[in-house]
Motif scaffolding. Structure first.
Motif, mmCIF file in Angstrom:
data_model
loop_
_atom_site.group_PDB
_atom_site.id
_atom_site.type_symbol
_atom_site.label_atom_id
_atom_site.label_comp_id
_atom_site.label_asym_id
_atom_site.label_seq_id
_atom_site.Cartn_x
_atom_site.Cartn_y
_atom_site.Cartn_z
ATOM 1 N N ARG A 4 -61.188 26.933 17.218
ATOM 2 C CA ARG A 4 -59.864 26.354 16.927
ATOM 3 C C ARG A 4 -58.787 27.233 17.519
ATOM 4 O O ARG A 4 -58.582 28.356 17.091
ATOM 5 C CB ARG A 4 -59.640 26.285 15.423
ATOM 6 C CG ARG A 4 -60.380 25.210 14.727
ATOM 7 C CD ARG A 4 -60.016 25.233 13.277
ATOM 8 N NE ARG A 4 -58.665 24.740 13.092
ATOM 9 C CZ ARG A 4 -58.344 23.788 12.252
ATOM 10 N NH1 ARG A 4 -59.286 23.249 11.513
ATOM 11 N NH2 ARG A 4 -57.109 23.385 12.123
ATOM 12 N N GLY A 6 -55.227 28.832 18.049
ATOM 13 C CA GLY A 6 -54.205 29.163 17.077
ATOM 14 C C GLY A 6 -52.937 28.351 17.259
ATOM 15 O O GLY A 6 -52.782 27.601 18.222
ATOM 16 N N ALA A 7 -52.058 28.522 16.306
ATOM 17 C CA ALA A 7 -50.789 27.782 16.326
ATOM 18 C C ALA A 7 -49.990 28.109 17.581
ATOM 19 O O ALA A 7 -49.343 27.230 18.152
ATOM 20 C CB ALA A 7 -49.982 28.108 15.076
ATOM 21 N N PHE A 8 -50.037 29.345 18.012
ATOM 22 C CA PHE A 8 -49.287 29.729 19.218
ATOM 23 C C PHE A 8 -49.799 28.970 20.440
ATOM 24 O O PHE A 8 -49.020 28.484 21.250
ATOM 25 C CB PHE A 8 -49.390 31.237 19.449
ATOM 26 C CG PHE A 8 -48.686 31.687 20.689
ATOM 27 C CD1 PHE A 8 -47.309 31.831 20.700
ATOM 28 C CD2 PHE A 8 -49.395 31.951 21.861
ATOM 29 C CE1 PHE A 8 -46.647 32.237 21.851
ATOM 30 C CE2 PHE A 8 -48.736 32.357 23.014
ATOM 31 C CZ PHE A 8 -47.361 32.497 23.004
ATOM 32 N N ARG A 10 -51.419 26.041 20.504
ATOM 33 C CA ARG A 10 -51.063 24.622 20.396
ATOM 34 C C ARG A 10 -49.587 24.410 20.698
ATOM 35 O O ARG A 10 -49.215 23.467 21.397
ATOM 36 C CB ARG A 10 -51.405 24.094 19.004
ATOM 37 C CG ARG A 10 -52.896 23.923 18.788
ATOM 38 C CD ARG A 10 -53.185 23.191 17.498
ATOM 39 N NE ARG A 10 -52.609 23.803 16.323
ATOM 40 C CZ ARG A 10 -53.184 24.733 15.569
ATOM 41 N NH1 ARG A 10 -54.377 25.173 15.878
ATOM 42 N NH2 ARG A 10 -52.578 25.200 14.509
ATOM 43 N N THR A 11 -48.754 25.267 20.203
ATOM 44 C CA THR A 11 -47.322 25.147 20.461
ATOM 45 C C THR A 11 -47.027 25.321 21.939
ATOM 46 O O THR A 11 -46.222 24.589 22.516
ATOM 47 C CB THR A 11 -46.533 26.177 19.632
ATOM 48 O OG1 THR A 11 -46.807 25.949 18.249
ATOM 49 C CG2 THR A 11 -45.053 26.070 19.869
ATOM 50 N N ASP A 14 -47.977 22.142 23.672
ATOM 51 C CA ASP A 14 -46.985 21.095 23.395
ATOM 52 C C ASP A 14 -45.721 21.299 24.222
ATOM 53 O O ASP A 14 -45.152 20.343 24.750
ATOM 54 C CB ASP A 14 -46.636 21.048 21.903
ATOM 55 C CG ASP A 14 -47.786 20.548 21.047
ATOM 56 O OD1 ASP A 14 -48.736 19.945 21.585
ATOM 57 O OD2 ASP A 14 -47.715 20.767 19.817
ATOM 58 N N SER A 91 -50.028 18.456 19.078
ATOM 59 C CA SER A 91 -51.414 18.624 18.637
ATOM 60 C C SER A 91 -51.532 18.617 17.128
ATOM 61 O O SER A 91 -52.544 18.207 16.594
ATOM 62 C CB SER A 91 -51.992 19.915 19.214
ATOM 63 O OG SER A 91 -51.213 21.008 18.819
ATOM 64 N N TRP A 92 -50.507 19.009 16.410
ATOM 65 C CA TRP A 92 -50.590 19.017 14.955
ATOM 66 C C TRP A 92 -50.516 17.604 14.379
ATOM 67 O O TRP A 92 -50.842 17.384 13.229
ATOM 68 C CB TRP A 92 -49.513 19.894 14.345
ATOM 69 C CG TRP A 92 -48.109 19.530 14.760
ATOM 70 C CD1 TRP A 92 -47.438 20.011 15.840
ATOM 71 C CD2 TRP A 92 -47.235 18.608 14.128
ATOM 72 N NE1 TRP A 92 -46.199 19.439 15.920
ATOM 73 C CE2 TRP A 92 -46.034 18.579 14.871
ATOM 74 C CE3 TRP A 92 -47.332 17.799 13.001
ATOM 75 C CZ2 TRP A 92 -44.954 17.774 14.528
ATOM 76 C CZ3 TRP A 92 -46.253 17.006 12.659
ATOM 77 C CH2 TRP A 92 -45.086 17.007 13.418
#
Length: 94
Positions: A4, A6-8, A10-11, A14, A91-92
């Motif tokens: 998975r 990380g948030a960084f 995915r951001t 995006d 992605s979220w």
């Protein structure tokens, strides 16, 4: 990180996709303006082809207007012109 991102990550993805979407929109708007200035009669034929190749939504009612009014109509509501191609969804939200 392998299973998975990380948030960084995915951001970042995006933001990159948003930049690509914005680039497509800017290219479409520039081409519509250029055609409108150089040969408004060709805009009726070229706008749908250009929009399809860039995945931009065209309001067909705009193409029914006189050539001088087509470009302003085709470029209004810029935020809603980009078609959803599956990459534009954050992605979220997927």
């Amino acid at each position: 990180m392998r299973g998975r991102p990380g948030a960084f990550v995915r951001t970042s993805q995006d933001l990159n996709q948003a930049a690509l979407d914005r680039s497509r929109l800017e290219r479409y708007l520039a081409a519509v303006r250029e055609l409108s200035d150089s040969d408004p009669a060709k805009l009726n034929e070229a706008a749908p082809l250009l929009a399809r190749s860039l995945a931009i939504k065209v309001d067909d009612k705009c193409l029914d207007k006189i050539p001088q009014l087509q470009a302003p109509c085709l470029t209004q509501g810029q935020e809603s012109l980009i078609l959803n191609d599956g990459h534009s969804i954050p992605s979220w939200r997927r």
